[in-house]
Design a protein around this motif. Sequence first.
Motif, PDB file in Angstrom:
ATOM      1  N   LYS A 122      46.355  12.282  61.594  1.00  0.00           N
ATOM      2  CA  LYS A 122      45.207  11.653  60.946  1.00  0.00           C
ATOM      3  C   LYS A 122      44.053  11.599  61.937  1.00  0.00           C
ATOM      4  CE  LYS A 122      48.384   8.592  58.430  1.00  0.00           C
ATOM      5  NZ  LYS A 122      48.759   7.188  58.169  1.00  0.00           N
ATOM      6  N   PRO A 123      42.837  11.464  61.452  1.00  0.00           N
ATOM      7  CA  PRO A 123      41.700  11.358  62.383  1.00  0.00           C
ATOM      8  C   PRO A 123      41.864  10.223  63.383  1.00  0.00           C
ATOM      9  CG  PRO A 123      40.907  11.796  60.165  1.00  0.00           C
ATOM     10  CD  PRO A 123      42.390  11.570  60.054  1.00  0.00           C
ATOM     11  N   GLU A 124      42.524   9.160  62.978  1.00  0.00           N
ATOM     12  CA  GLU A 124      42.717   8.033  63.904  1.00  0.00           C
ATOM     13  C   GLU A 124      43.720   8.339  65.012  1.00  0.00           C
ATOM     14  OE1 GLU A 124      42.836   7.957  60.547  1.00  0.00           O
ATOM     15  OE2 GLU A 124      44.405   6.592  59.835  1.00  0.00           O
ATOM     16  N   ASP A 125      44.378   9.472  64.956  1.00  0.00           N
ATOM     17  CA  ASP A 125      45.245   9.900  66.061  1.00  0.00           C
ATOM     18  C   ASP A 125      44.446  10.559  67.179  1.00  0.00           C
ATOM     19  OD1 ASP A 125      47.703  10.951  63.634  1.00  0.00           O
ATOM     20  OD2 ASP A 125      47.660   9.094  64.797  1.00  0.00           O
ATOM     21  N   THR A 126      43.170  10.768  66.952  1.00  0.00           N
ATOM     22  CA  THR A 126      42.319  11.372  67.982  1.00  0.00           C
ATOM     23  C   THR A 126      42.265  10.482  69.211  1.00  0.00           C
ATOM     24  OG1 THR A 126      40.958  12.552  66.372  1.00  0.00           O
ATOM     25  CG2 THR A 126      39.968  12.076  68.526  1.00  0.00           C
ATOM     26  N   ALA A 127      42.623  11.046  70.353  1.00  0.00           N
ATOM     27  CA  ALA A 127      42.672  10.276  71.592  1.00  0.00           C
ATOM     28  C   ALA A 127      43.062  11.210  72.730  1.00  0.00           C
ATOM     29  CB  ALA A 127      43.690   9.138  71.492  1.00  0.00           C
ATOM     30  N   THR A 128      42.964  10.682  73.936  1.00  0.00           N
ATOM     31  CA  THR A 128      43.580  11.341  75.080  1.00  0.00           C
ATOM     32  C   THR A 128      44.994  10.787  75.221  1.00  0.00           C
ATOM     33  OG1 THR A 128      41.462  11.586  76.195  1.00  0.00           O
ATOM     34  CG2 THR A 128      43.439  11.809  77.540  1.00  0.00           C
ATOM     35  N   TYR A 129      45.956  11.675  75.270  1.00  0.00           N
ATOM     36  CA  TYR A 129      47.364  11.283  75.337  1.00  0.00           C
ATOM     37  C   TYR A 129      47.871  11.469  76.767  1.00  0.00           C
ATOM     38  CZ  TYR A 129      47.628  10.891  70.282  1.00  0.00           C
ATOM     39  OH  TYR A 129      47.455  10.492  68.983  1.00  0.00           O
ATOM     40  N   TYR A 130      48.491  10.421  77.270  1.00  0.00           N
ATOM     41  CA  TYR A 130      49.017  10.415  78.644  1.00  0.00           C
ATOM     42  C   TYR A 130      50.534  10.308  78.617  1.00  0.00           C
ATOM     43  CZ  TYR A 130      44.188   9.330  79.881  1.00  0.00           C
ATOM     44  OH  TYR A 130      42.824   9.367  80.014  1.00  0.00           O
ATOM     45  N   CYS A 131      51.161  11.072  79.466  1.00  0.00           N
ATOM     46  CA  CYS A 131      52.597  10.972  79.672  1.00  0.00           C
ATOM     47  C   CYS A 131      52.832  10.066  80.876  1.00  0.00           C
ATOM     48  CB  CYS A 131      53.171  12.357  79.927  1.00  0.00           C
ATOM     49  SG  CYS A 131      54.937  12.381  80.253  1.00  0.00           S
ATOM     50  N   VAL A 132      53.764   9.134  80.726  1.00  0.00           N
ATOM     51  CA  VAL A 132      54.018   8.153  81.776  1.00  0.00           C
ATOM     52  C   VAL A 132      55.517   8.043  82.013  1.00  0.00           C
ATOM     53  CG1 VAL A 132      53.704   5.754  82.488  1.00  0.00           C
ATOM     54  CG2 VAL A 132      51.974   6.875  81.064  1.00  0.00           C
ATOM     55  N   ALA A 133      55.916   8.006  83.255  1.00  0.00           N
ATOM     56  CA  ALA A 133      57.306   7.759  83.625  1.00  0.00           C
ATOM     57  C   ALA A 133      57.389   6.414  84.325  1.00  0.00           C
ATOM     58  CB  ALA A 133      57.833   8.865  84.535  1.00  0.00           C
ATOM     59  N   ARG A 134      58.336   5.607  83.908  1.00  0.00           N
ATOM     60  CA  ARG A 134      58.441   4.238  84.447  1.00  0.00           C
ATOM     61  C   ARG A 134      59.915   3.909  84.647  1.00  0.00           C
ATOM     62  NH1 ARG A 134      55.106  -0.117  81.222  1.00  0.00           N
ATOM     63  NH2 ARG A 134      53.454   1.093  82.236  1.00  0.00           N
TER      64      ARG A 134
END
Length: 133
Positions: free
Chosen positions: A91-103
């Motif tokens: 959806k348009p609201e999924d527009t974003a910068t996506y970050y992968c994080v390990a914790r």
Amino acid sequence: QLQLVESGGGLVQPGGSLRLSCAVSGSTLGAYAVGWFRLAPGKEREGVSCISSRDVNTYENTYYEDSVKGRFTIARDNASNTVHLQMGSVKPEDTATYYCVARPGTTVEAMCSNPRMKPGDYWGLGTQVTVSS
């Protein structure tokens, strides 16, 4: 030290699909929970989906933010040290910068509920996802 590199972002039409990948080098992912966080302009960073570490749990646990449940799927490939986020029915609201994080040392619920950078985290540089017709 881990190095995380995201790939797979781009422009996709509403209703389409996209697969993000997080390639990890420097060590194995086994002891780390891995999450996908996203940051959109004007919004706070949010935890989209998280998957448990391999060492702690017999069965993998996953977590999905409510807005992506049933549309996104997270999976880890321990053989290739990669975590994927399959995005569907975008959806348009999924527009974003996506970050992968390990914790390390966290549950999936705790990780995705705390998308701020914490000591011991490893973050990728992010990949842009734009959903637009």
